[in-house]
Design an enzyme around this catalytic site. Structure first.
Site, PDB file in Angstrom:
ATOM      1  N   SER A  17       0.808  -1.236   0.000  1.00  0.00           N
ATOM      2  CA  SER A  17       0.000   0.000   0.000  1.00  0.00           C
ATOM      3  C   SER A  17       0.834   1.277   0.000  1.00  0.00           C
ATOM      4  O   SER A  17       0.286   2.373   0.166  1.00  0.00           O
ATOM      5  CB  SER A  17      -1.007   0.061   1.165  1.00  0.00           C
ATOM      6  OG  SER A  17      -2.000  -0.918   0.991  1.00  0.00           O
ATOM      7  N   GLY A  19       2.266   2.588  -2.560  1.00  0.00           N
ATOM      8  CA  GLY A  19       1.999   3.323  -3.798  1.00  0.00           C
ATOM      9  C   GLY A  19       2.859   2.902  -4.977  1.00  0.00           C
ATOM     10  O   GLY A  19       2.874   3.570  -6.015  1.00  0.00           O
ATOM     11  N   LYS A  20       3.541   1.779  -4.862  1.00  0.00           N
ATOM     12  CA  LYS A  20       4.438   1.301  -5.927  1.00  0.00           C
ATOM     13  C   LYS A  20       3.707   1.115  -7.247  1.00  0.00           C
ATOM     14  O   LYS A  20       4.130   1.613  -8.292  1.00  0.00           O
ATOM     15  CB  LYS A  20       5.090  -0.042  -5.532  1.00  0.00           C
ATOM     16  CG  LYS A  20       5.798  -0.024  -4.198  1.00  0.00           C
ATOM     17  CD  LYS A  20       6.315  -1.397  -3.817  1.00  0.00           C
ATOM     18  CE  LYS A  20       5.254  -2.457  -3.609  1.00  0.00           C
ATOM     19  NZ  LYS A  20       4.376  -2.230  -2.442  1.00  0.00           N
ATOM     20  N   SER A  88       9.552  -6.609  -2.431  1.00  0.00           N
ATOM     21  CA  SER A  88      11.005  -6.926  -2.448  1.00  0.00           C
ATOM     22  C   SER A  88      11.716  -6.387  -1.211  1.00  0.00           C
ATOM     23  O   SER A  88      12.526  -5.464  -1.306  1.00  0.00           O
ATOM     24  CB  SER A  88      11.650  -6.396  -3.739  1.00  0.00           C
ATOM     25  OG  SER A  88      11.300  -5.072  -4.048  1.00  0.00           O
TER      26      SER A  88
HETATM   27  N1  LIG Z   1       2.753 -11.449   4.025  1.00  0.00           N
HETATM   28  C1  LIG Z   1       2.774 -10.587   3.028  1.00  0.00           C
HETATM   29  N2  LIG Z   1       3.767  -9.658   2.938  1.00  0.00           N
HETATM   30  C2  LIG Z   1       3.760  -8.780   1.905  1.00  0.00           C
HETATM   31  N3  LIG Z   1       2.822  -8.751   0.929  1.00  0.00           N
HETATM   32  C3  LIG Z   1       1.828  -9.675   0.978  1.00  0.00           C
HETATM   33  C4  LIG Z   1       1.764 -10.609   2.020  1.00  0.00           C
HETATM   34  N4  LIG Z   1       0.683 -11.404   1.798  1.00  0.00           N
HETATM   35  C5  LIG Z   1       0.086 -10.962   0.688  1.00  0.00           C
HETATM   36  N5  LIG Z   1       0.764  -9.922   0.173  1.00  0.00           N
HETATM   37  C6  LIG Z   1       0.373  -9.247  -1.060  1.00  0.00           C
HETATM   38  O1  LIG Z   1       1.272  -9.675  -2.065  1.00  0.00           O
HETATM   39  C7  LIG Z   1       1.877  -8.572  -2.699  1.00  0.00           C
HETATM   40  C8  LIG Z   1       3.397  -8.677  -2.611  1.00  0.00           C
HETATM   41  O2  LIG Z   1       3.873  -9.451  -3.652  1.00  0.00           O
HETATM   42  P1  LIG Z   1       5.348  -9.193  -4.130  1.00  0.00           P
HETATM   43  O3  LIG Z   1       5.623 -10.220  -5.169  1.00  0.00           O
HETATM   44  O4  LIG Z   1       5.509  -7.769  -4.471  1.00  0.00           O
HETATM   45  O5  LIG Z   1       6.170  -9.504  -2.780  1.00  0.00           O
HETATM   46  S1  LIG Z   1       7.700  -9.873  -2.625  1.00  0.00           S
HETATM   47  O6  LIG Z   1       8.471  -8.935  -3.454  1.00  0.00           O
HETATM   48  O7  LIG Z   1       7.888 -11.256  -3.040  1.00  0.00           O
HETATM   49  O8  LIG Z   1       7.987  -9.706  -1.170  1.00  0.00           O
HETATM   50  C9  LIG Z   1       1.502  -7.321  -1.952  1.00  0.00           C
HETATM   51  O9  LIG Z   1       1.052  -6.446  -2.960  1.00  0.00           O
HETATM   52  P2  LIG Z   1       1.204  -4.861  -2.858  1.00  0.00           P
HETATM   53  O10 LIG Z   1       0.234  -4.470  -1.794  1.00  0.00           O
HETATM   54  O11 LIG Z   1       0.796  -4.409  -4.220  1.00  0.00           O
HETATM   55  O12 LIG Z   1       2.601  -4.523  -2.510  1.00  0.00           O
HETATM   56  C10 LIG Z   1       0.427  -7.750  -1.001  1.00  0.00           C
HETATM   57  O13 LIG Z   1      -0.818  -7.305  -1.426  1.00  0.00           O
HETATM   58  N1  LIG Z   2       1.899   9.948  -4.156  1.00  0.00           N
HETATM   59  C1  LIG Z   2       1.259   8.763  -4.219  1.00  0.00           C
HETATM   60  N2  LIG Z   2       1.821   7.777  -4.923  1.00  0.00           N
HETATM   61  C2  LIG Z   2       1.204   6.560  -4.999  1.00  0.00           C
HETATM   62  N3  LIG Z   2       0.030   6.234  -4.408  1.00  0.00           N
HETATM   63  C3  LIG Z   2      -0.572   7.205  -3.698  1.00  0.00           C
HETATM   64  C4  LIG Z   2       0.015   8.506  -3.570  1.00  0.00           C
HETATM   65  N4  LIG Z   2      -0.801   9.254  -2.819  1.00  0.00           N
HETATM   66  C5  LIG Z   2      -1.849   8.461  -2.514  1.00  0.00           C
HETATM   67  N5  LIG Z   2      -1.729   7.221  -3.037  1.00  0.00           N
HETATM   68  C6  LIG Z   2      -2.711   6.108  -2.892  1.00  0.00           C
HETATM   69  O1  LIG Z   2      -2.110   5.027  -2.157  1.00  0.00           O
HETATM   70  C7  LIG Z   2      -2.594   3.771  -2.627  1.00  0.00           C
HETATM   71  C8  LIG Z   2      -1.400   2.941  -3.030  1.00  0.00           C
HETATM   72  O2  LIG Z   2      -1.832   1.671  -3.491  1.00  0.00           O
HETATM   73  P1  LIG Z   2      -0.923   0.764  -4.412  1.00  0.00           P
HETATM   74  O3  LIG Z   2      -0.356   1.529  -5.541  1.00  0.00           O
HETATM   75  O4  LIG Z   2      -1.716  -0.469  -4.736  1.00  0.00           O
HETATM   76  O5  LIG Z   2       0.286   0.382  -3.417  1.00  0.00           O
HETATM   77  P2  LIG Z   2       1.335  -0.794  -3.541  1.00  0.00           P
HETATM   78  O6  LIG Z   2       1.463  -1.188  -4.991  1.00  0.00           O
HETATM   79  O7  LIG Z   2       2.621  -0.218  -2.998  1.00  0.00           O
HETATM   80  O8  LIG Z   2       0.813  -1.896  -2.676  1.00  0.00           O
HETATM   81  C9  LIG Z   2      -3.528   4.063  -3.786  1.00  0.00           C
HETATM   82  O9  LIG Z   2      -4.845   4.058  -3.307  1.00  0.00           O
HETATM   83  C10 LIG Z   2      -3.103   5.476  -4.221  1.00  0.00           C
HETATM   84  O10 LIG Z   2      -4.150   6.200  -4.827  1.00  0.00           O
END
Ligand SMILES: Nc1ncnc2c1ncn2[C@@H]1O[C@H](COP(=O)(O)OS(=O)(=O)O)[C@@H](OP(=O)(O)O)[C@H]1O
Ligand SMILES: Nc1ncnc2c1ncn2[C@@H]1O[C@H](COP(=O)(O)OP(=O)(O)O)[C@@H](O)[C@H]1O
EC number: 2.7.1.25
Length: 181
Positions: A17, A19-20, A88
């Protein structure tokens, strides 16, 4: 002979979360509109198919990062800007990707999406932080699993302090600085 734009790996790391994905998609859209070939290799999407065998153990995360890094280099070699938004969390895994890119003369940019855990837990896009509090999720990065902050990223995007468009603009500016956009 046509001019080929150089490809690159643009690796976005940070907490769930942070924002990647949002920043990667916004930057990719701008670059695509400017005529660049771009792909976004979202960690979640890769896990749904190519990495469906992987969980979130230390070893599985290393495998996931290595796999996506490999795909990104394949694309970069062919002139594509490959964005890879993955949690990562381990510096050694990310550093190995830079080493592999360097060995091939391919650009590798590490971008840290710096939103702190309090902000990420408040956003909780996928409900993971709530799940962890409820005991349904364990090993959540930044809460009960480690996240190693990059020591020398090419860019820090303050995804907790600025709008998405500003973060995307900083990333596109970095690429322009490096002759990649
Ligand atoms: N335990 C735990 N820790 C971190 N993340 C979790 C976990 N379980 C599920 N998820 C969800 O899986 C997404 C991460 O996948 P990635 O391939 O980016 O993770 S990693 O690089 O292998 O650590 C990650 O997505 P993003 O929220 O988009 O970052 C999470 O939604
Ligand atoms: N400057 C910003 N850059 C990226 N996301 C942002 C920013 N400000 C607010 N957000 C909000 O934060 C959330 C990030 O979600 P997401 O991109 O799925 O995160 P991640 O991929 O790291 O898990 C979204 O709801 C996005 O609209």
């Amino acid at each position: 002979m046509t001019h080929e734009s150089p490809g690159a790996t643009i690796w976005l790391t940070g907490l769930p979360s942070a924002g990647k994905t949002t920043v990667a998609l916004a930057a990719a859209e701008r670059l695509r509109a400017g005529g660049r070939r771009v792909e976004v290799l979202d960690g979640d999407e890769i896990r749904a198919f190519l990495s469906a065998d992987l969980g979130f153990s230390r070893a599985d995360r290393a495998t996931q990062v290595a796999r996506v890094g490999w795909i990104a280099r394949l694309l970069a070699r062919n002139g594509v800007l490959a964005f890879a938004p993955l949690v990562s969390p381990y510096a050694a895994d990310r550093d190995a990707l830079r080493t592999a890119s360097d060995a091939e003369g391919l650009p590798f940019l590490e971008v840290y999406a710096a939103a702190p855990v309090e902000v990420c837990a408040d956003r909780d896009v996928k409900g993971l932080y709530a799940g962890q509090r409820a005991g349904a999720v364990t090993g959540l990065t930044g809460v009960d699993a480690p996240y190693e902050v990059p020591a020398a990223p090419d860019l820090v995007v303050k995804t907790h302090e600025e709008p998405v468009a500003a973060s995307a603009a900083h990333l596109v500016a970095l690429l322009a600085d490096r002759g990649l956009a």
